[in-house]
Write a protein that holds these residues in place. Sequence first.
Motif, PDB file in Angstrom:
ATOM      1  N   LEU A  89       0.830  -1.207   0.000  1.00 17.84           N
ATOM      2  CA  LEU A  89       0.000   0.000   0.000  1.00 17.84           C
ATOM      3  C   LEU A  89       0.863   1.255   0.000  1.00 17.84           C
ATOM      4  N   LEU A  90       1.945   1.231   0.761  1.00 17.54           N
ATOM      5  CA  LEU A  90       2.857   2.379   0.777  1.00 17.54           C
ATOM      6  C   LEU A  90       3.465   2.625  -0.594  1.00 17.54           C
ATOM      7  N   TRP A  91       3.787   1.541  -1.300  1.00 20.49           N
ATOM      8  CA  TRP A  91       4.367   1.679  -2.649  1.00 20.49           C
ATOM      9  C   TRP A  91       3.367   2.358  -3.583  1.00 20.49           C
ATOM     10  N   TYR A  92       2.107   1.921  -3.547  1.00 20.23           N
ATOM     11  CA  TYR A  92       1.089   2.523  -4.408  1.00 20.23           C
ATOM     12  C   TYR A  92       0.820   3.975  -4.025  1.00 20.23           C
ATOM     13  N   LEU A  93       0.794   4.250  -2.731  1.00 21.42           N
ATOM     14  CA  LEU A  93       0.550   5.624  -2.291  1.00 21.42           C
ATOM     15  C   LEU A  93       1.692   6.549  -2.709  1.00 21.42           C
ATOM     16  N   ALA A  94       2.911   6.028  -2.665  1.00 20.12           N
ATOM     17  CA  ALA A  94       4.054   6.835  -3.093  1.00 20.12           C
ATOM     18  C   ALA A  94       3.943   7.168  -4.576  1.00 20.12           C
ATOM     19  N   GLU A  95       3.529   6.198  -5.385  1.00 18.17           N
ATOM     20  CA  GLU A  95       3.372   6.487  -6.817  1.00 18.17           C
ATOM     21  C   GLU A  95       2.253   7.480  -7.043  1.00 18.17           C
ATOM     22  N   ALA A  96       1.150   7.301  -6.339  1.00 20.39           N
ATOM     23  CA  ALA A  96       0.015   8.208  -6.522  1.00 20.39           C
ATOM     24  C   ALA A  96       0.414   9.656  -6.235  1.00 20.39           C
ATOM     25  N   GLN A  97       1.315   9.848  -5.263  1.00 20.55           N
ATOM     26  CA  GLN A  97       1.743  11.204  -4.919  1.00 20.55           C
ATOM     27  C   GLN A  97       2.614  11.837  -5.992  1.00 20.55           C
TER      28      GLN A  97
END
Length: 255
Positions: A89-97
Motif C-alpha cells: 500500500l505504501l508503494w502505491y501511495l508513493a506512486e500516486a503522490q
Amino acid sequence: MALPFAASADFAIDKDAGDPCPNLKPDFGCGIHDHLRPAGFRGCTVFDCFGAGQHVAQHTFGGHDWRQAPHTARQMFAVLPVVRQLHELLWYLAEAQTLAAAQPLRTELAQAAALIERLSNGDAAALLALDVAAHRAEVSALLLRASELARAEVPLSRKARSRRNHRGADLVGAALAGADLRAANLRGAYLVAATLRGADLRLADLIGADLRDADLSGADLRGALFLTASQLRAARGDAATRLPATLERPAHWLP
C-alpha cells in the motif's frame, strides 16, 4: 522459510509454510539465485515482498532471526504477510503522490501514507491485531480517485471510457494485440497469457492486474498506473516494449 508454494509451472516442488526451502543457505542466501528460472522456480523471480522481510527482521524483531531465536519463528512468519500488504500500500501511495493530475488529493494521500507507515512500525502483537482488509479498502478507494484524475487526461467520450472499464475482468488468453487501451481501468483484471503485442496501455490502471505470461512485446506501457516490477517479471516482452522510466526491463525478456 515463511511462505508456502506448490509444485507448478512456477515452483519445482511443494513447500509448506514454516518449512525451509531446500535451496536456503546457512547465510540466508539462495543457493540457486542465479538460475532460478531454469531450475523451475520462476515464482521466486516474480515475488516481491516490498521490503517487508527486511522490515520484519530488522525492525519488528530487532535484528533477531528465527535461527537465533526459534521461539519467535511462528509469530515472525505470521507478521510477514501483514507487513507485506502494508508496504505494498505504501508503494502505491508513493506512486500516486507523483501523479501531477492527482495533486488535489496530495494531502489525503500523504495522510494515508503516514498512517500506513505508522501501522507498519507497530510491534508484532499490534500488527497481528490489525484489520488489514479495512485499511486496504480505504486506501484502494483513494487510489482509485487518484487513478480517475490521471486517466481523465486522455480525451475520451463517456461511452468510450465506459468501454474501457475492465476492472476485475476475465481476460485470460484474450486477443488484444494492437488494442487501444489508453486510460483503461484494468484493476484486478485477469490477463494471464493475454496477447497484448503492440497494445497501447499508456495511463492504463494496472493495479493488481494478473499479467502472468501476458505477451507485452512492442506494447506501450509508458505512464501506466501502478505497474510493478513483479508484474513485468511475470509477463513476456521484448526490446520494443516501452516501459515507465522508473521500471527496468526484466532480464529474461527477448532482446
